[in-house]
Design a protein around this motif. Structure first.
Motif, PDB file in Angstrom:
ATOM      1  N   LEU A  96       0.830  -1.210   0.000  1.00 44.13           N
ATOM      2  CA  LEU A  96       0.000   0.000   0.000  1.00 44.13           C
ATOM      3  C   LEU A  96       0.866   1.262   0.000  1.00 44.13           C
ATOM      4  CD1 LEU A  96      -2.851  -1.104   2.424  1.00 44.13           C
ATOM      5  CD2 LEU A  96      -2.949  -0.885  -0.078  1.00 44.13           C
ATOM      6  N   ALA A  97       1.988   1.239   0.717  1.00 42.80           N
ATOM      7  CA  ALA A  97       2.902   2.388   0.721  1.00 42.80           C
ATOM      8  C   ALA A  97       3.481   2.609  -0.677  1.00 42.80           C
ATOM      9  CB  ALA A  97       4.010   2.172   1.748  1.00 42.80           C
ATOM     10  N   LEU A  98       3.857   1.526  -1.346  1.00 41.93           N
ATOM     11  CA  LEU A  98       4.375   1.649  -2.713  1.00 41.93           C
ATOM     12  C   LEU A  98       3.306   2.192  -3.654  1.00 41.93           C
ATOM     13  CD1 LEU A  98       6.351  -1.706  -3.033  1.00 41.93           C
ATOM     14  CD2 LEU A  98       7.332   0.593  -3.014  1.00 41.93           C
ATOM     15  N   LEU A  99       2.083   1.729  -3.503  1.00 40.94           N
ATOM     16  CA  LEU A  99       0.995   2.189  -4.366  1.00 40.94           C
ATOM     17  C   LEU A  99       0.728   3.678  -4.170  1.00 40.94           C
ATOM     18  CD1 LEU A  99      -1.411  -0.850  -3.964  1.00 40.94           C
ATOM     19  CD2 LEU A  99      -0.340  -0.108  -6.107  1.00 40.94           C
ATOM     20  N   ARG A 100       0.812   4.150  -2.924  1.00 38.40           N
ATOM     21  CA  ARG A 100       0.582   5.574  -2.652  1.00 38.40           C
ATOM     22  C   ARG A 100       1.652   6.444  -3.322  1.00 38.40           C
ATOM     23  NH1 ARG A 100      -1.287   3.470   2.227  1.00 38.40           N
ATOM     24  NH2 ARG A 100       0.736   3.616   3.252  1.00 38.40           N
ATOM     25  N   ASP A 101       2.866   5.916  -3.439  1.00 38.32           N
ATOM     26  CA  ASP A 101       3.966   6.671  -4.055  1.00 38.32           C
ATOM     27  C   ASP A 101       4.027   6.497  -5.570  1.00 38.32           C
ATOM     28  OD1 ASP A 101       4.712   7.560  -1.554  1.00 38.32           O
ATOM     29  OD2 ASP A 101       6.274   6.032  -1.288  1.00 38.32           O
ATOM     30  N   ALA A 102       3.218   5.596  -6.112  1.00 35.07           N
ATOM     31  CA  ALA A 102       3.265   5.296  -7.543  1.00 35.07           C
ATOM     32  C   ALA A 102       2.512   6.357  -8.346  1.00 35.07           C
ATOM     33  CB  ALA A 102       2.653   3.922  -7.805  1.00 35.07           C
ATOM     34  N   SER A 103       2.811   6.402  -9.630  1.00 31.57           N
ATOM     35  CA  SER A 103       2.099   7.296 -10.551  1.00 31.57           C
ATOM     36  C   SER A 103       1.723   6.498 -11.793  1.00 31.57           C
ATOM     37  CB  SER A 103       3.000   8.468 -10.944  1.00 31.57           C
ATOM     38  OG  SER A 103       4.092   7.986 -11.728  1.00 31.57           O
ATOM     39  N   THR A 104       0.881   7.074 -12.609  1.00 31.56           N
ATOM     40  CA  THR A 104       0.512   6.367 -13.840  1.00 31.56           C
ATOM     41  C   THR A 104       1.711   6.214 -14.763  1.00 31.56           C
ATOM     42  OG1 THR A 104      -0.251   8.458 -14.803  1.00 31.56           O
ATOM     43  CG2 THR A 104      -1.920   7.035 -13.774  1.00 31.56           C
ATOM     44  N   GLU A 105       2.701   7.106 -14.638  1.00 31.48           N
ATOM     45  CA  GLU A 105       3.929   6.975 -15.434  1.00 31.48           C
ATOM     46  C   GLU A 105       4.849   5.899 -14.864  1.00 31.48           C
ATOM     47  OE1 GLU A 105       3.006  10.156 -14.183  1.00 31.48           O
ATOM     48  OE2 GLU A 105       1.874  10.491 -16.023  1.00 31.48           O
ATOM     49  N   GLU A 106       4.808   5.720 -13.554  1.00 34.97           N
ATOM     50  CA  GLU A 106       5.626   4.698 -12.884  1.00 34.97           C
ATOM     51  C   GLU A 106       4.769   3.930 -11.893  1.00 34.97           C
ATOM     52  OE1 GLU A 106       9.580   5.561 -11.547  1.00 34.97           O
ATOM     53  OE2 GLU A 106       9.634   7.390 -12.759  1.00 34.97           O
ATOM     54  N   PRO A 107       3.893   3.064 -12.410  1.00 36.23           N
ATOM     55  CA  PRO A 107       3.025   2.295 -11.512  1.00 36.23           C
ATOM     56  C   PRO A 107       3.782   1.135 -10.870  1.00 36.23           C
ATOM     57  CG  PRO A 107       2.623   1.659 -13.770  1.00 36.23           C
ATOM     58  CD  PRO A 107       3.616   2.791 -13.813  1.00 36.23           C
ATOM     59  N   VAL A 108       3.168   0.552  -9.866  1.00 35.81           N
ATOM     60  CA  VAL A 108       3.710  -0.653  -9.233  1.00 35.81           C
ATOM     61  C   VAL A 108       3.322  -1.838 -10.115  1.00 35.81           C
ATOM     62  CG1 VAL A 108       3.625  -2.144  -7.201  1.00 35.81           C
ATOM     63  CG2 VAL A 108       3.506   0.344  -6.936  1.00 35.81           C
TER      64      VAL A 108
END
Length: 173
Positions: A96-108
């Motif tokens: 969930l922490a990784l997902l919060r920091d992700a973007s559509t340009e750099e998704p998890v």
């Protein structure tokens, strides 16, 4: 305690509730419950049934009593599943922490989730499974799809047709 099993996610929460209903109302041994799950949900083997039983426990949809395993009275609602994933499944807080920091340009992606959590894979899993990396990459993929099922993650379009699916935080994250 957080549990490791992450079975293949169903298409919707009604299908998940069918797994909950496959666990007996009257307490039964682990073997009895696994046999019942395997038969009623057409699972491949006892290990798959055992993984589902553990996962249902983590979600609060089944519980262990002194007399054996029973289904819970709670239906598989998005809120209950979200809470169970957050509290009972290994590596969900990190994901969930990784997902919060992700973007559509750099998704998890499953690969990036595995890379980020690789050091958290229990040592005994690495020792007993010579293909542990592939096993845990597949687990990462299933985990992301579970999170998407309950809107903790949202799938985003891949850049290339052969690319892995990518995810960002969902509306419920």
């Amino acid at each position: 305690m957080r549990l490791k099993p992450v079975p293949e996610p169903p298409t919707d929460l009604d299908a998940l509730d069918a797994f909950r209903r496959a666990v007996p109302l009257v307490p039964g041994s682990e073997d009895d419950c696994c046999a019942r799950l395997r038969d009623r949900r057409d699972l491949a083997d006892r290990q798959a049934a055992n993984d589902w039983l553990a996962f249902l426990r983590a979600l609060g949809l089944a519980r262990e009593t002194p007399r054996g395993f029973v289904r819970s009275d709670a239906a598989a609602t998005p809120e209950l599943v979200r809470e169970g994933l957050r509290d009972g499944v290994l590596l969900v807080p990190e994901t969930l922490a990784l997902l919060r920091d992700a973007s559509t340009e750099e998704p998890v992606t499953p690969a990036s989730l595995f890379a980020a959590t690789r050091e958290s894979v229990p040592r005994h899993d690495r020792a007993r499974d010579p293909k542990w990396e592939a096993t845990w990459r597949e687990r990462a993929d299933r985990l992301l799809r579970w999170l998407a099922l309950v809107n903790l993650a949202e799938a985003v379009a891949a850049d290339a047709p052969a690319s892995e699916p990518g995810y960002v935080a969902g509306d419920a994250a």
